[in-house]
Design a protein around this motif. Sequence first.
Motif, PDB file in Angstrom:
ATOM      1  N   SER A  31      -8.712   0.879  19.390  1.00  0.00           N
ATOM      2  CA  SER A  31      -7.960  -0.346  19.655  1.00  0.00           C
ATOM      3  C   SER A  31      -8.105  -1.341  18.515  1.00  0.00           C
ATOM      4  CB  SER A  31      -8.452  -0.977  20.963  1.00  0.00           C
ATOM      5  OG  SER A  31      -7.863  -2.241  21.182  1.00  0.00           O
ATOM      6  N   PHE A  32      -9.297  -1.392  17.917  1.00  0.00           N
ATOM      7  CA  PHE A  32      -9.524  -2.296  16.793  1.00  0.00           C
ATOM      8  C   PHE A  32      -8.670  -1.902  15.589  1.00  0.00           C
ATOM      9  CE2 PHE A  32     -11.907  -3.390  12.910  1.00  0.00           C
ATOM     10  CZ  PHE A  32     -12.005  -4.764  13.070  1.00  0.00           C
ATOM     11  N   ARG A  33      -8.592  -0.622  15.289  1.00  0.00           N
ATOM     12  CA  ARG A  33      -7.803  -0.159  14.145  1.00  0.00           C
ATOM     13  C   ARG A  33      -6.306  -0.358  14.353  1.00  0.00           C
ATOM     14  NH1 ARG A  33      -9.274   5.881  13.011  1.00  0.00           N
ATOM     15  NH2 ARG A  33      -9.115   5.891  15.298  1.00  0.00           N
ATOM     16  N   ARG A  34      -5.865  -0.334  15.588  1.00  0.00           N
ATOM     17  CA  ARG A  34      -4.437  -0.484  15.861  1.00  0.00           C
ATOM     18  C   ARG A  34      -3.961  -1.923  15.732  1.00  0.00           C
ATOM     19  NH1 ARG A  34      -2.366   1.887  21.305  1.00  0.00           N
ATOM     20  NH2 ARG A  34      -0.474   0.995  20.390  1.00  0.00           N
ATOM     21  N   SER A  35      -4.858  -2.879  15.842  1.00  0.00           N
ATOM     22  CA  SER A  35      -4.480  -4.293  15.815  1.00  0.00           C
ATOM     23  C   SER A  35      -4.794  -4.888  14.445  1.00  0.00           C
ATOM     24  CB  SER A  35      -5.232  -5.058  16.922  1.00  0.00           C
ATOM     25  OG  SER A  35      -4.944  -6.430  16.856  1.00  0.00           O
ATOM     26  N   ARG A  36      -3.772  -5.104  13.650  1.00  0.00           N
ATOM     27  CA  ARG A  36      -3.981  -5.702  12.332  1.00  0.00           C
ATOM     28  C   ARG A  36      -4.450  -7.146  12.458  1.00  0.00           C
ATOM     29  NH1 ARG A  36       1.177  -3.638   8.637  1.00  0.00           N
ATOM     30  NH2 ARG A  36       0.691  -1.390   8.760  1.00  0.00           N
ATOM     31  N   LEU A  37      -3.940  -7.843  13.460  1.00  0.00           N
ATOM     32  CA  LEU A  37      -4.352  -9.233  13.659  1.00  0.00           C
ATOM     33  C   LEU A  37      -5.842  -9.314  13.955  1.00  0.00           C
ATOM     34  CD1 LEU A  37      -3.497 -12.187  13.901  1.00  0.00           C
ATOM     35  CD2 LEU A  37      -3.018 -11.773  16.327  1.00  0.00           C
ATOM     36  N   THR A  38      -6.338  -8.385  14.768  1.00  0.00           N
ATOM     37  CA  THR A  38      -7.771  -8.366  15.081  1.00  0.00           C
ATOM     38  C   THR A  38      -8.595  -8.046  13.848  1.00  0.00           C
ATOM     39  OG1 THR A  38      -7.269  -7.666  17.340  1.00  0.00           O
ATOM     40  CG2 THR A  38      -9.516  -7.339  16.561  1.00  0.00           C
ATOM     41  N   MET A  39      -8.131  -7.119  13.025  1.00  0.00           N
ATOM     42  CA  MET A  39      -8.854  -6.777  11.810  1.00  0.00           C
ATOM     43  C   MET A  39      -8.909  -7.963  10.852  1.00  0.00           C
ATOM     44  SD  MET A  39      -7.404  -2.891  11.204  1.00  0.00           S
ATOM     45  CE  MET A  39      -8.409  -2.620   9.739  1.00  0.00           C
ATOM     46  N   VAL A  40      -7.804  -8.695  10.750  1.00  0.00           N
ATOM     47  CA  VAL A  40      -7.800  -9.897   9.902  1.00  0.00           C
ATOM     48  C   VAL A  40      -8.750 -10.950  10.461  1.00  0.00           C
ATOM     49  CG1 VAL A  40      -6.374 -11.813   9.075  1.00  0.00           C
ATOM     50  CG2 VAL A  40      -5.469  -9.482   9.035  1.00  0.00           C
ATOM     51  N   ALA A  41      -8.730 -11.140  11.797  1.00  0.00           N
ATOM     52  CA  ALA A  41      -9.629 -12.108  12.421  1.00  0.00           C
ATOM     53  C   ALA A  41     -11.084 -11.728  12.211  1.00  0.00           C
ATOM     54  CB  ALA A  41      -9.319 -12.215  13.917  1.00  0.00           C
ATOM     55  N   ALA A  42     -11.392 -10.429  12.324  1.00  0.00           N
ATOM     56  CA  ALA A  42     -12.764  -9.972  12.097  1.00  0.00           C
ATOM     57  C   ALA A  42     -13.182 -10.204  10.653  1.00  0.00           C
ATOM     58  CB  ALA A  42     -12.888  -8.495  12.454  1.00  0.00           C
ATOM     59  N   ALA A  43     -12.268  -9.949   9.712  1.00  0.00           N
ATOM     60  CA  ALA A  43     -12.586 -10.164   8.300  1.00  0.00           C
ATOM     61  C   ALA A  43     -12.831 -11.642   8.004  1.00  0.00           C
ATOM     62  CB  ALA A  43     -11.451  -9.625   7.422  1.00  0.00           C
ATOM     63  N   ILE A  44     -12.009 -12.514   8.594  1.00  0.00           N
ATOM     64  CA  ILE A  44     -12.182 -13.953   8.366  1.00  0.00           C
ATOM     65  C   ILE A  44     -13.490 -14.440   8.990  1.00  0.00           C
ATOM     66  CG2 ILE A  44     -11.234 -16.228   8.903  1.00  0.00           C
ATOM     67  CD1 ILE A  44      -8.456 -15.006   8.748  1.00  0.00           C
ATOM     68  N   LEU A  46     -16.194 -12.654   9.558  1.00  0.00           N
ATOM     69  CA  LEU A  46     -17.282 -12.134   8.720  1.00  0.00           C
ATOM     70  C   LEU A  46     -17.399 -12.944   7.440  1.00  0.00           C
ATOM     71  CD1 LEU A  46     -19.444  -9.987   8.163  1.00  0.00           C
ATOM     72  CD2 LEU A  46     -17.628  -8.540   7.204  1.00  0.00           C
ATOM     73  N   LEU A  47     -16.261 -13.342   6.859  1.00  0.00           N
ATOM     74  CA  LEU A  47     -16.287 -14.153   5.639  1.00  0.00           C
ATOM     75  C   LEU A  47     -16.970 -15.489   5.890  1.00  0.00           C
ATOM     76  CD1 LEU A  47     -15.429 -14.684   2.706  1.00  0.00           C
ATOM     77  CD2 LEU A  47     -13.231 -15.510   3.594  1.00  0.00           C
ATOM     78  N   PHE A  48     -16.670 -16.127   7.013  1.00  0.00           N
ATOM     79  CA  PHE A  48     -17.313 -17.405   7.331  1.00  0.00           C
ATOM     80  C   PHE A  48     -18.828 -17.235   7.466  1.00  0.00           C
ATOM     81  CE2 PHE A  48     -13.115 -19.073   8.811  1.00  0.00           C
ATOM     82  CZ  PHE A  48     -13.140 -20.238   8.069  1.00  0.00           C
ATOM     83  N   PHE A  49     -19.260 -16.166   8.115  1.00  0.00           N
ATOM     84  CA  PHE A  49     -20.695 -15.930   8.260  1.00  0.00           C
ATOM     85  C   PHE A  49     -21.345 -15.682   6.902  1.00  0.00           C
ATOM     86  CE2 PHE A  49     -19.831 -15.463  12.748  1.00  0.00           C
ATOM     87  CZ  PHE A  49     -21.020 -15.826  13.348  1.00  0.00           C
ATOM     88  N   LEU A  50     -20.692 -14.913   6.050  1.00  0.00           N
ATOM     89  CA  LEU A  50     -21.245 -14.635   4.722  1.00  0.00           C
ATOM     90  C   LEU A  50     -21.310 -15.905   3.887  1.00  0.00           C
ATOM     91  CD1 LEU A  50     -19.516 -11.226   3.853  1.00  0.00           C
ATOM     92  CD2 LEU A  50     -21.883 -11.611   4.569  1.00  0.00           C
ATOM     93  N   LEU A  51     -20.294 -16.749   3.989  1.00  0.00           N
ATOM     94  CA  LEU A  51     -20.306 -18.017   3.255  1.00  0.00           C
ATOM     95  C   LEU A  51     -21.446 -18.912   3.735  1.00  0.00           C
ATOM     96  CD1 LEU A  51     -16.486 -18.873   3.085  1.00  0.00           C
ATOM     97  CD2 LEU A  51     -17.952 -18.109   1.204  1.00  0.00           C
ATOM     98  N   ALA A  52     -21.668 -18.944   5.048  1.00  0.00           N
ATOM     99  CA  ALA A  52     -22.759 -19.764   5.585  1.00  0.00           C
ATOM    100  C   ALA A  52     -24.116 -19.244   5.130  1.00  0.00           C
ATOM    101  CB  ALA A  52     -22.687 -19.788   7.113  1.00  0.00           C
ATOM    102  N   ILE A  53     -24.289 -17.927   5.140  1.00  0.00           N
ATOM    103  CA  ILE A  53     -25.561 -17.344   4.720  1.00  0.00           C
ATOM    104  C   ILE A  53     -25.797 -17.570   3.231  1.00  0.00           C
ATOM    105  CG2 ILE A  53     -26.813 -15.164   4.455  1.00  0.00           C
ATOM    106  CD1 ILE A  53     -25.384 -14.189   6.988  1.00  0.00           C
ATOM    107  N   SER A  54     -24.731 -17.510   2.437  1.00  0.00           N
ATOM    108  CA  SER A  54     -24.851 -17.614   0.974  1.00  0.00           C
ATOM    109  C   SER A  54     -24.650 -19.037   0.468  1.00  0.00           C
ATOM    110  CB  SER A  54     -23.828 -16.686   0.305  1.00  0.00           C
ATOM    111  OG  SER A  54     -23.925 -15.370   0.785  1.00  0.00           O
TER     112      SER A  54
END
Length: 319
Positions: A31-44, A46-54
């Motif tokens: 289901s995750f692979r089928r939803s491009r919107l979900t994949m984009v949301a997950a990437a964003i 994850l990016l916010f978490f990485l920015l906060a950590i770094s």
Amino acid sequence: MSDAVVPHRSQDHQPAAGWFKRALDSDIFYSFRRSRLTMVAAAITLLFFLLAISASWLAVQNPFDPAQLQLINSRIAPLWTADGQSPFLLGTDEQGRDMLSAILFGLRISLAVGLAGVIFAGALGIALGLVAGYFGGAVDSVIMRIADVQLTFPAILIALLVNGVAKSLLGNRLDEMNTLGVLIVAIGLSFWVQYARTVRGSVMVEKNKDYVAAAQLIGLPAPKILLRHVLPNTMGPILVIATINLALAIITEATLSFLGAGMPDTMPSLGTLIRIGNNYLFAGEWWIVAFPGIALAGLILSINLLGDWLRDALNPKLR
């Protein structure tokens, strides 16, 4: 002897490889692979978490350190405008803080408060829900009546009440770190009811099943039955609630900070930065409020999209 060692090593790695293969073949990952919107949301997200950590490595200054701030650099426009200056990519605020650095450190504060608040609310709500659903009777009635009373008040009012009581008790001893802890407790006490009611309902169904009766028959104590056998079967709804509540917790912290009841100006979260920038919105310094607001909106939107997808993915009727 070498022939005997090789099978032993393959057996060590087989469980991990099998778990990973099952995860890739699961309905949730499909289901995750089928939803491009979900994949984009997950990437964003994850990016916010990485920015906060770094943040400490990416920021050009520590906005929490007054020694690194210079008033001569206050209210500088973003770098790409005519009045912009290097290295202030997103401009500066009234204290000379680099806005990009302030957003990175503020993002760390907002995520830390949100995550800790959700963990505290989840632990409290799950524990009370397990006890209420398994034992029932007077214990169940007391816990659920307290939950019903709290549901009559908005979560932000509960958080304001807890925050106000803590400030009145601690007074001048309420520094930045104590304020952080108070916000976590206030948010946790605001959101535990959803976990408790959901877990209670699941436990009331699960405790009548054969595996619970078998565990009781062999003499397992109630805490072990609840934690080892009943709780794993209620984790689906809990994960959905936790994901959605993470966004709500971040919004609650931002609201408290915007109202002046959250993080102070010396250790600002995204909500504090928005409150500070709101004072200069009509003076022409739009970037002081715009960029923290965009960061907060993007974070909340991405987490909410993940929560909506997870709710649908874990519900067999919606697959």
